[in-house]
Scaffold this motif. Structure first.
Motif, mmCIF file in Angstrom:
data_model
loop_
_atom_site.group_PDB
_atom_site.id
_atom_site.type_symbol
_atom_site.label_atom_id
_atom_site.label_comp_id
_atom_site.label_asym_id
_atom_site.label_seq_id
_atom_site.Cartn_x
_atom_site.Cartn_y
_atom_site.Cartn_z
ATOM 1 N N SER A 1 -11.699 0.375 2.901
ATOM 2 C CA SER A 1 -11.974 1.165 1.706
ATOM 3 C C SER A 1 -12.777 0.388 0.664
ATOM 4 O O SER A 1 -13.372 0.990 -0.234
ATOM 5 C CB SER A 1 -10.663 1.649 1.080
ATOM 6 N N GLN B 1 -5.128 4.024 0.344
ATOM 7 C CA GLN B 1 -6.292 3.272 -0.125
ATOM 8 C C GLN B 1 -6.406 3.264 -1.647
ATOM 9 O O GLN B 1 -7.344 2.691 -2.191
ATOM 10 C CB GLN B 1 -7.577 3.859 0.476
ATOM 11 N N THR C 1 -16.028 5.634 4.782
ATOM 12 C CA THR C 1 -14.633 6.050 4.981
ATOM 13 C C THR C 1 -14.432 7.520 4.657
ATOM 14 O O THR C 1 -13.315 7.996 4.652
ATOM 15 C CB THR C 1 -13.691 5.223 4.093
ATOM 16 N N LEU D 1 0.811 -1.213 0.000
ATOM 17 C CA LEU D 1 0.000 0.000 0.000
ATOM 18 C C LEU D 1 0.848 1.267 0.000
ATOM 19 O O LEU D 1 0.563 2.213 -0.731
ATOM 20 C CB LEU D 1 -0.929 0.018 1.217
ATOM 21 N N ILE E 1 -11.919 8.557 -1.513
ATOM 22 C CA ILE E 1 -11.207 7.800 -0.483
ATOM 23 C C ILE E 1 -10.536 8.798 0.442
ATOM 24 O O ILE E 1 -10.326 9.957 0.074
ATOM 25 C CB ILE E 1 -10.170 6.820 -1.073
ATOM 26 N N ILE F 1 -7.040 -0.386 6.850
ATOM 27 C CA ILE F 1 -7.532 0.729 6.033
ATOM 28 C C ILE F 1 -7.854 0.268 4.611
ATOM 29 O O ILE F 1 -8.710 0.844 3.952
ATOM 30 C CB ILE F 1 -6.516 1.886 5.998
ATOM 31 N N ALA F 2 -7.168 -0.788 4.139
ATOM 32 C CA ALA F 2 -7.443 -1.292 2.793
ATOM 33 C C ALA F 2 -8.818 -1.950 2.734
ATOM 34 O O ALA F 2 -9.622 -1.667 1.846
ATOM 35 C CB ALA F 2 -6.365 -2.289 2.370
#
Length: 658
Positions: free
Chosen positions: A149, A315, A487, A64, A310, A145-146
């Motif tokens: 999203s 993300q 988010t 990421l 986002i 967080i991935a």
């Protein structure tokens, strides 16, 4: 845009289940000794260890953070991969030849042998544990967080899933489960990366179109030779600074544990020769993902960061995955599975490494009467405790601004810098003593914490602006997305990104602004921070050692040091190199190691002077007990063993038990 479907969840869950199954398998296979649990009986093969080391260096930070870095700041970041590669190769000259012959399990054991002081050992143990716990906390933060999203999963749920899975198969399966799970997870990780690169490039209009889009916004401008250390990225900070920063990983417990798990020193070198280039290739692929993502969203005419679809740059890749694989159920799940695999590999390696530190540096020295079974149980319990600490840290990391790569390198430099400086000082500076090492390292840690805190939490420090973002003129569903996506809260990440330049002209204007006062000091590039702290450490440790009384060069125990010019300038005439020893008897090092008899295990492995198949069960148990005693320095076990096949000199007992 749709989110996860049933097939995505199936692919994702299968990955987690296979990882757990590997741990269960090795738990059922059993670990007969603590050595089996921590270092695989020192009989692991080169290829799986190399793959494990490679993926241990990689995680959600790579999956990421590297694409986010490229998306916001351009491809110049790729130059740091060169520094990483060089540092891995240098480790074959300064880590393997020092650590492998000693047959130690943790780097902290080395410091006690080097300085004849337990305080230096405990100091590095403390710094190393804090450093690794923070590192694993950042790694845990990534999948959270991935997944948040692309689904409605809250971050804390994803964090707990990764942590629990890693804790389970690490605590029950030991290092063998970690290594073989890493091999499986590397396959999943590469499948996810290649799928994104190929499909993303095709949808964006082809390779030439992606190159053109990135080139037009300056994202392919890679060479800036500005010597100013406050410039965020330059050729020097990325290559030289990246190489120095990698020293911390090369001397980390994860690397040490894999080096000593191989049977011979040549095998340990092969591990690094394979892991270094493989690491370079995977980091390059991750960097390219960011360029592909920028090309894709620019071709769509909708930059999701600028459009606030986002909430942070980390993300960007999972958001792109949902779009490009919308018509291919299961592919989004494959990406999330590859992301979780990368994080699981790093987390499990860290848990195993810190468990080894807890046993070798805390339990065994203080509780010598414990049985092997009890020690192994404590090692497994420590994995659970350390995992809980990492979860707590991951929630703290969410408050820091910037791409994950920058957060990682800046925060960890506060601890990795002093640790790297202490290692280099101990290995190459014969004038060092315990007092100098302790005083210098503590002062360096204070300086590191001060700078890191200022860099991440200063309210007046101006952040380096990103490159111009993509267009948003074709974002037809922005308002609807903002109302429905959970988010879309304003976070430090959105504030960070939306403060970047809107155009090339504005970007250049912001870049010309120089920090003032204390912020000038805080503005030191995060790429240089580890290198700066290494210099500070070497200076302070040397000064403190000289003031407190440097040892006589002739009395230095060269088993625990390496001659600098022999390791890095072997082409110099031997007579000249000997003069550069400055009175330190490095020419006796090999002989002293032979007398210490730490190479007997490697010699017996190479020569195979006896057929192990014809040795009965009792002799095998005695051999294992003897080997374990040599590794842990327990002279009581050696004296109680009546059938030892390796002749142990008095010097080995004297030095090994310290």
């Amino acid at each position: 845009m749709s989110g996860f479907v049933v097939y995505d969840y199936i692919v994702f869950c299968l990955t987690i289940c296979v990882s757990l199954a590997i741990g269960v398998y090795y738990a059922c296979a059993g670990q007969k000794t603590t050595s089996d649990f921590l270092v695989g009986g020192r009989q692991m093969k080169v290829l799986p260890v190399a793959v494990s080391l490679m993926v241990s260096f990689e995680s959600s930070i790579m999956m990421l953070g590297f694409p986010a870095e490229t998306y916001v700041y351009g491809m110049m970041f790729w130059l740091s991969n060169i520094g990483f590669l060089v540092s891995c190769l240098l480790a074959t000259r300064m880590v393997v030849p020092l650590v492998h012959p000693l047959k130690i399990t943790s780097i902290n054991e080395y410091y006690e042998l080097r300085y004849k002081s337990r305080y230096v050992r405990l100091l590095n143990l403390t710094i190393g544990c804090i450093n690794y716990i923070f590192y694993m906390g950042i790694v845990l933060f990534g999948p959270g967080i991935a997944l948040e999203s692309v689904t409605n999963f809250p971050m804390w749920t994803s964090t707990l899933v990764v942590a629990v899975a890693a804790v389970i198969y690490t605590s029950i399966g030991g290092i063998k489960a970690v290594i073989w799970t890493d091999v499986f997870q590397s396959v999943v990780m590469f499948m996810g990366i290649f799928a994104i690169l190929i499909k993303g490039t095709m949808v964006a209009g082809g390779v030439s179109k992606v190159v053109e889009i990135n080139q037009n916004t300056g994202r392919l401008d890679m060479f800036d030779f500005n010597p100013d250390p406050t410039v965020r990225h330059t050729f020097w900070s990325l290559v030289v600074g990246g190489c120095l920063r990698m020293v911390g990983l090369n001397i980390g417990q994860t690397t040490i544990q894999r080096i000593v798990s191989t049977p011979t020193q040549k095998d340990a070198n092969r591990v690094l020769y394979l892991a270094g280039p493989a690491f370079f290739i995977t980091l390059t692929l991750a960097t390219l993902e960011g360029a592909v993502a920028y090309g894709y969203f620019t071709s769509l005419g909708c930059d999701p960061l600028k459009a606030k679809q986002i909430s942070n740059p980390n993300q960007i890749v999972p958001f792109m995955v949902l779009q490009i694989f919308e018509d291919l159920p299961g592919m989004s799940g494959l990406f999330i599975a590859s992301l979780f695999s990368a994080s699981l590999s790093t987390l499990s390696s860290g848990l195993s490494s810190l468990s080894a530190l807890a046993i070798e540096d805390v339990v065994k020295p203080n509780f010598k009467s414990l049985s092997e079974r009890t020690i192994t149980l404590i090692a497994k319990i420590s994995v659970v405790f350390i995992g809980a600490l990492c979860v707590a840290v991951s929630f703290l990391i969410a408050k820091i601004k910037g791409p994950m790569s920058q957060i990682t390198f800046s925060v960890l430099a506060a601890f990795g810098g002093p640790a790297s400086g202490l290692f280099l000082f101990s290995v190459f500076c014969p004038w060092g003593n315990a007092k100098g090492a302790i005083i210098g390292t503590l002062l360096t840690a204070v300086v590191g914490l001060w700078i890191t805190t200022g860099q991440n939490f200063s309210t007046t420090l101006k952040r380096a602006p990103g490159l111009p973002p993509g267009p948003i003129d074709k974002c037809v569903d922005v308002s609807q997305y903002e109302m429905t996506n959970t988010t879309m809260q304003t976070t430090p990440w959105t504030d960070y990104y939306y403060s970047t330049a809107e155009s090339t002209t504005e970007y250049e204007t912001k870049r010309e602004k120089k920090p003032e006062g204390l912020d000038r000091f805080y503005s030191l590039s995060y790429q240089w921070l580890t290198g700066f702290l290494i210099v500070v450490s070497l200076t302070l440790c040397s000064a403190a050692s000289i003031i407190s009384g440097r040892p006589d060069p002739a009395s230095v125990d060269v088993r625990y040091m390496l001659p600098f010019f022999d390791q890095f300038f072997p082409f110099l005439p031997k007579k000249l190199r000997k003069r550069l020893y400055c009175g330190v008897p490095f020419e006796k090092r090999e002989e002293m190691l032979d007398n210490m008899n730490v190479w007997s295990f490697e010699t017996s492995y190479k020569d195979k002077t006896y057929d192990t198949k014809n040795v009965d069960g009792r002799k095998q148990q005695e051999d294992k007990a003897t080997e374990l005693s040599l590794l842990t320095g327990s002279t009581d076990e050696i004296s109680n063993n009546q059938n030892v096949y390796v002749e142990i000199s008095s010097s080995a007992l004297e030095n090994g038990g310290k």
